[in-house]
Design an enzyme around this catalytic site. Structure first.
Site, mmCIF file in Angstrom:
data_model
loop_
_atom_site.group_PDB
_atom_site.id
_atom_site.type_symbol
_atom_site.label_atom_id
_atom_site.label_comp_id
_atom_site.label_asym_id
_atom_site.label_seq_id
_atom_site.Cartn_x
_atom_site.Cartn_y
_atom_site.Cartn_z
ATOM 1 N N HIS A 1 -15.073 -24.835 -20.587
ATOM 2 C CA HIS A 1 -14.935 -24.572 -21.789
ATOM 3 C C HIS A 1 -13.466 -24.809 -21.678
ATOM 4 O O HIS A 1 -12.574 -25.059 -21.499
ATOM 5 C CB HIS A 1 -14.505 -23.474 -21.600
ATOM 6 C CG HIS A 1 -15.886 -22.331 -21.676
ATOM 7 N ND1 HIS A 1 -16.422 -21.488 -22.895
ATOM 8 C CD2 HIS A 1 -17.244 -21.846 -20.670
ATOM 9 C CE1 HIS A 1 -17.249 -21.478 -22.128
ATOM 10 N NE2 HIS A 1 -17.794 -21.577 -21.006
ATOM 11 N N GLU B 1 -24.965 -23.321 -28.326
ATOM 12 C CA GLU B 1 -26.142 -22.554 -26.975
ATOM 13 C C GLU B 1 -25.513 -21.027 -27.673
ATOM 14 O O GLU B 1 -25.368 -20.181 -27.454
ATOM 15 C CB GLU B 1 -25.639 -22.516 -26.074
ATOM 16 C CG GLU B 1 -23.786 -21.977 -25.524
ATOM 17 C CD GLU B 1 -23.403 -21.605 -23.964
ATOM 18 O OE1 GLU B 1 -24.001 -21.180 -23.288
ATOM 19 O OE2 GLU B 1 -22.363 -22.524 -23.563
ATOM 20 N N ASP C 1 -25.179 -29.213 -20.013
ATOM 21 C CA ASP C 1 -25.104 -27.881 -20.172
ATOM 22 C C ASP C 1 -25.866 -28.191 -21.195
ATOM 23 O O ASP C 1 -26.062 -27.841 -22.587
ATOM 24 C CB ASP C 1 -23.324 -27.560 -20.542
ATOM 25 C CG ASP C 1 -23.579 -25.802 -20.060
ATOM 26 O OD1 ASP C 1 -24.726 -25.771 -19.918
ATOM 27 O OD2 ASP C 1 -22.822 -25.130 -20.766
ATOM 28 N N ASP D 1 -30.204 -22.008 -17.177
ATOM 29 C CA ASP D 1 -28.678 -22.112 -17.560
ATOM 30 C C ASP D 1 -28.360 -23.850 -16.712
ATOM 31 O O ASP D 1 -28.560 -23.351 -15.450
ATOM 32 C CB ASP D 1 -27.671 -21.550 -18.090
ATOM 33 C CG ASP D 1 -26.715 -22.663 -18.567
ATOM 34 O OD1 ASP D 1 -26.641 -23.575 -18.659
ATOM 35 O OD2 ASP D 1 -26.049 -21.526 -19.730
ATOM 36 N N HIS E 1 -18.924 -24.442 -26.954
ATOM 37 C CA HIS E 1 -17.602 -24.446 -26.911
ATOM 38 C C HIS E 1 -17.580 -26.009 -26.383
ATOM 39 O O HIS E 1 -18.351 -26.919 -26.380
ATOM 40 C CB HIS E 1 -17.700 -23.595 -25.132
ATOM 41 C CG HIS E 1 -18.573 -24.584 -24.030
ATOM 42 N ND1 HIS E 1 -18.491 -25.249 -23.350
ATOM 43 C CD2 HIS E 1 -20.220 -23.080 -24.396
ATOM 44 C CE1 HIS E 1 -19.893 -25.367 -22.058
ATOM 45 N NE2 HIS E 1 -20.688 -24.156 -23.071
ATOM 46 N N GLU F 1 -30.125 -24.773 -25.039
ATOM 47 C CA GLU F 1 -28.606 -24.884 -25.158
ATOM 48 C C GLU F 1 -28.675 -26.554 -25.218
ATOM 49 O O GLU F 1 -29.645 -26.672 -24.141
ATOM 50 C CB GLU F 1 -27.507 -24.233 -23.713
ATOM 51 C CG GLU F 1 -26.459 -25.136 -24.185
ATOM 52 C CD GLU F 1 -25.422 -24.567 -23.192
ATOM 53 O OE1 GLU F 1 -25.688 -24.003 -22.110
ATOM 54 O OE2 GLU F 1 -24.419 -24.520 -22.978
HETATM 55 MN MN MN Z 1 -25.110 -23.334 -20.143
HETATM 56 MN MN MN Z 2 -23.100 -23.740 -22.521
#
Ligand code: MN
Ligand code: MN
Length: 304
Positions: free
Chosen positions: A164, A190, A96, A85, A156, A287
Site C-alpha cells: 500500500h 480490487e 497483486d 489473493d 491501492h 483483483e
Molecule cells: Mn490482493
Molecule cells: Mn491488493
C-alpha cells in the site's frame, strides 16, 4: 518508470497470473488451506518470483487476510466461497491479484457480478481519470446485480516493497476521491462485493504481520532481536506469516509465536486481522494489478 522497472512489474504480473490460474485448477472443497497456500507459494518461487505476501485464503464471509498458520488443520468446507489473493514480487516490484471460486451455485451470481465490476472498472482506467470513477463503476455494476460493494476495502497504489503505497481506490462512488491515475505508477484494483452490510470489521484473529517500526529498536530480548533481524532481512516491509520463520528458532513454534506476539504488542510489528463482513454476508473479490503509462494501461496480471 524506466524500462527496467516496467519489466519487473510485467514479470511479477505474469508469474502471479500463472499462479492464480494454477490455484483455480487445484482448489477443491475438503482441501486444507495449508496445502493450498503452500502449493501457491511454492509455485511462485518455481516460476522465478517471490511471494509479496502470504497467500490469503479467505472463506465465505471472510473478505481478506487469512493465511494458514503452522500446522493449520482448517479445510475448505463444502459449498465454500473461496477468495485466493496472491502477491508476487520481482526485485520488490509487486503484482497483486485475486480470484473468487464458488463451490455453491447460490453465490455464482455474486462472483460473476464482482468479476464484471472489475472488468468494467479496468475499461475506464486511463491517465487522468479520477479514482472515484472506478468506485462509481464498481458500485453501479454490483448494484445492478442486487449487491453492495464493501466500502471500507479499496484498491491501492503499489510501491517498491510496498503493498500500500499511500493512495486508495474506492469501491463505491466516493465523491471525495478526487485524485487521479498518473503515468508511471502501478495500482491494484480490487472490488469486493457482498449480499451483506457492505462493510468489513476486524476479527480477533491475526495470521499476517509486517514490520512496522523500521528504525532502531531497544529493550528487546536476544531472541526477539534474532527474529526481528530475520524479518527485516527476509521480508523488508512486506507482510509475512509465521510459516516463513519456522527455522529461526529451529522449529520451536511456541517460542516463535510468543516472540512475534511480543513484537506485535510493542508495535514493532503490525498485525493484519482477518476481515469479516459486518452483516455476515457472503463476500467475493477479484483483483488485478495495472501499470499506467502515458498512452496505455497495462494489466500486468492478465496473460496475453
Ligand atoms: Mn490482493
Ligand atoms: Mn491488493
Amino acid at each position: 518508470m524506466d524500462e527496467e522497472e516496467l519489466s519487473y512489474y510485467i514479470r511479477a504480473g505474469e508469474i502471479a497470473a500463472r499462479v492464480r490460474d494454477y490455484a483455480k485448477q487445484v482448489v477443491k472443497p475438503g482441501m486444507s488451506i495449508l496445502e493450498l497456500a503452500e502449493l501457491v507459494e511454492k509455485k511462485i518461487i518455481e516460476l522465478g518470483g517471490k511471494p509479496a505476501f502470504p497467500c490469503n485464503i479467505s472463506i465465505n464471509h471472510e473478505a481478506a487476510h487469512r493465511t494458514p498458520v503452522i500446522g493449520d488443520k482448517l479445510v475448505l468446507p463444502d459449498g465454500a466461497v473461496v477468495k485466493i489473493d496472491i502477491g508476487v514480487h520481482v526485485e520488490g516490484y509487486i503484482a497483486d491479484t485475486a480470484i473468487t471460486v464458488s463451490f455453491n451455485p447460490r453465490f455464482e451470481d455474486l462472483v460473476y457480478a464482482v468479476h464484471e465490476a472489475l472488468e468494467k472498472a479496468l475499461e475506464i482506467v486511463a491517465p487522468g481519470v479520477k479514482f472515484g470513477q472506478v468506485g462509481k463503476v464498481v458500485e453501479e455494476v454490483l448494484k445492478s446485480h442486487g449487491y453492495k460493494p464493501i466500502r471500507n476495502l479499496s484498491g491501492h497504489s503499489l510501491g517498491r516493497y510496498m503493498i500500500h503505497a499511500g493512495e486508495s481506490i474506492p469501491n463505491y462512488h466516493d465523491v471525495l476521491s478526487l485524485r487521479r491515475f498518473k503515468p508511471g505508477q502501478a495500482y491494484a484494483i480490487e472490488p469486493f462485493g457482498t449480499n451483506g452490510k457492505g462493510l468489513v470489521k476486524e476479527s480477533k484473529h491475526v495470521t499476517i504481520f509486517a514490520l512496522w517500526k523500521t528504525g532502531k529498536v531497544k529493550g528487546i530480548t536476544s531472541n526477539e532481536r534474532k527474529l526481528l533481524d530475520a524479518i527485516k532481512h527476509r521480508f523488508k516491509t512486506l507482510p509475512f506469516t509465521e510459516r516463513w520463520l519456522v527455522d529461526v528458532f529451529n522449529g520451536d513454534v511456541g517460542l516463535l509465536r510468543t516472540s512475534i506476539e511480543k513484537l506485535w504488542k510493542r508495535r514493532i510489528l503490525l498485525g493484519y486481522p482477518i476481515l469479516v463482513e459486518a452483516g455476515n454476508g457472503m463476500v467475493a473479490q477479484f483483483e488485478h494489478t495495472i501499470v499506467v503509462l502515458d498512452k496505455e494501461v497495462i494489466v500486468t496480471t492478465k496473460l496475453k
